[in-house]
Each structure stands twice: as C-alpha cells, then as structure tokens.
Scaffold this active site. Sequence first.
Site, PDB file in Angstrom:
ATOM      1  N   ASP A 120       1.068   1.418   0.771  1.00  0.00           N
ATOM      2  CA  ASP A 120       2.062   1.102   1.783  1.00  0.00           C
ATOM      3  C   ASP A 120       1.510   1.496   3.144  1.00  0.00           C
ATOM      4  OD1 ASP A 120       4.681   0.369   2.829  1.00  0.00           O
ATOM      5  OD2 ASP A 120       4.977   2.517   3.141  1.00  0.00           O
TER       6      ASP A 120
ATOM      7  N   GLU B 168       0.675  -5.085   1.078  1.00  0.00           N
ATOM      8  CA  GLU B 168       1.500  -6.108   1.712  1.00  0.00           C
ATOM      9  C   GLU B 168       0.660  -6.972   2.651  1.00  0.00           C
ATOM     10  OE1 GLU B 168       5.902  -4.390   2.368  1.00  0.00           O
ATOM     11  OE2 GLU B 168       4.336  -3.085   3.162  1.00  0.00           O
TER      12      GLU B 168
ATOM     13  N   ASP C  43       7.691   6.417   2.270  1.00  0.00           N
ATOM     14  CA  ASP C  43       6.449   5.660   2.098  1.00  0.00           C
ATOM     15  C   ASP C  43       5.963   5.680   0.649  1.00  0.00           C
ATOM     16  OD1 ASP C  43       6.347   5.014   4.815  1.00  0.00           O
ATOM     17  OD2 ASP C  43       5.340   6.892   5.315  1.00  0.00           O
TER      18      ASP C  43
END
Length: 370
Positions: free
Chosen positions: A188, A272, A353
Amino acid sequence: MKTYNLAFKYRIYPNETQANIINVTFGCTRLVYNRFLAQRKELYETDKKSVTYNTQAKELPLLKLELPFLKEVDSIALQQSLKNLETAYKNFFQKRTAFPKFKSKRSTRKSYNTVSTSNNIRVEGNFLKLPKLGLVKIKLHRAIPQNYVIKSATISQEPNGAYYVSLLTEFQRDIKEVPSDNNIVGLDFAMSELFVSSDNQRADYPRFFRKLEAKLVKAQRELSRKVKFSQNWYKVKLKVAKIHNLIKNSRKDFLHKLSHELVTKYNAIILEDLNMKAMSGVLNFGKSVSDNGWGMFTTMLQYKSMLLGKQVIKIDKWFPSSKTCSSCGNIKDSLSLGERVYNCECGHTMDRDLNASINIREVGRSLLAY
C-alpha cells in the site's frame, strides 16, 4: 525462448578530444532535429501536408552538403535524431504527448543515440569502442553477460558535466514462471514511508530531497544573485547540479536495493495502479510524490520480477482498499486522511495502511496467473 531487452548504464571518461566530438555530436543531432521539425511545421502550415521519415531521411545527405561539418560526426546518430522526431510526431497524433518542441542548446541534459552495426560498439577490457570516438574509458561496475548482444548506445551528459553511456542489449531466455502459492505480498503506497506491506514491512524511505532541500535552496538563491552566464554563475550552477545529482543517485540506489529485496523474497507482488501525477496535483503533495519515486520503484519491480519468472499485479486504483475491513469485508462510507487507525464495527482495529495492504494482497490473489 523469448527475446528480451535490458539496458546497462555506465559512467564513461572521454579524453579532451573525445569529449569535443561528443559535444559537437550533441549540437549536430539537435540541429538536424530542429531543422526537420521546422520543415514539417512550415509544410503543414502552408500546404496542410505531412512529411514522412523516409522523405526527410533522403534529404539528410543534401543537408550534409550544405553543412559540411555534419560529416564529421556519427552519421547513424543523425539518422536516429530523425527517428526520434518521427516518434515524437506519432506520440503527439496518438495523444500520448504534447506537440514536439524545438531542442535548446541550454537544455540540462544532452544526449544522442547510435546503433550497433558490424560490432562497432563493444566492450574491450576497461574501454568501450564507440563510433567516431574509438576506445573510451568506462567504469564497468557491472559486467554484461556474454550471450547479451549490444543493439544501441545512448551517450549523455548530466548537468554536473559527467558523461554516461546506456547500452541497450538483447538476449534470449526461457523464463519459467515460479508458482506463486502463498508467497504473496501486498503493498500500500504511503506518502512518507513509500509503502507498507501486508507483512507489516515499512520501507522507511529516507526522503532524500527533503534532507537536502535547505542546502539546495541556499545554492539556488546564490545562483540567482550571480550575473547570468558569468564565470561565477557557471560555478554555482555546477554546485546546484551536483546536489540534484546526489539526490537522484541516492534515490535510485535505495529503490534498486529495495526492489531487489522484494522480488527475491516474494513470488508475487500486488500493488495499486496509481496515477501519481494526478495525486500530487489534487492533494498538493507534489514534492513528496516526486521525492519518493513510486513510479520508478514499480517499474523496477516489474522488470526484475519478469526476469525471475515472478509476477507483479496492479489492481484497480478505485478499489476501496483503505475503507474496507480486512477482517469482515465491511466498507466504510467515508474515511478521512487524518484517521491513521482503522476501526470497524466488527471490533477489528488495525493500522490504516497495514489494513489496506492486506486488502490489496487478497484482491490481487484472485488475479494471479498460476
């Protein structure tokens, strides 16, 4: 067997004569690029016609007759300059970049590209053979494998005056995919730490730009007070360039070592698909985003994983990884940036996170190609 490309970048130390030839080549390739860009623009504005690379390539010998000094440099480098112009036009018409701009001799980074033909680019001990330059001293900190074929070379000069060469190689390898099994990690993105992994590893990014920002500001302020293009101005300009170079090299070294550690440890890495440019603009995090080099880091992860037969999967950037509970799957309606601990109605409490990285890992698990 598949064919792959890999570039190796080295510092080179040309003598005075070789450095002069390199600098002249920078100017000649820039001249060719600008001359034919102006021709294209004028032809389109007057006759609404376009001109192709092949047409302009046929005109290059005529330009050499008009400007004899163009014969003194590597002819392939001049041809490559035209190909770069063609690529710039294609990228513009395919809406990938803005309209091509004229190159300035005051550009901070100068470079030219040449292609390997008849083994005219090769490594000989501590020297590199280059067209028109002969044997140039090279710092070969990393050997090129014998089965790698050199396809082209890009010679460049950094703002601090140092010369480099990037050798593009081609090789064939049968890369066998490593089973991902359960050796998977989710990353992340974190503005200050670079990332937090699903195994609770934190990159602890040193923030190189922030550390040297005060020193850089002082040098830039000193530069602004000098008479432009004076001897003292060039001295301070070099000082500024060296600080920028230190920041850049420190960042690259850190990211190379970290990406190598991750691809060696895990069989699959999930992250991501973020738009860092948009993020820096919307959230006003421009300096922090530029400092941590997330885009460079993901590129390193991808090519290093590929060479080891491992996988890097990017999930949809709109997936609510931060708002989703990694325990029960409940999705919160809102979650402010100030909330650093995720608290769910089910009683699950976890670092924000870390919770997001676990969600990223689990979503990516379903996308893996086993």
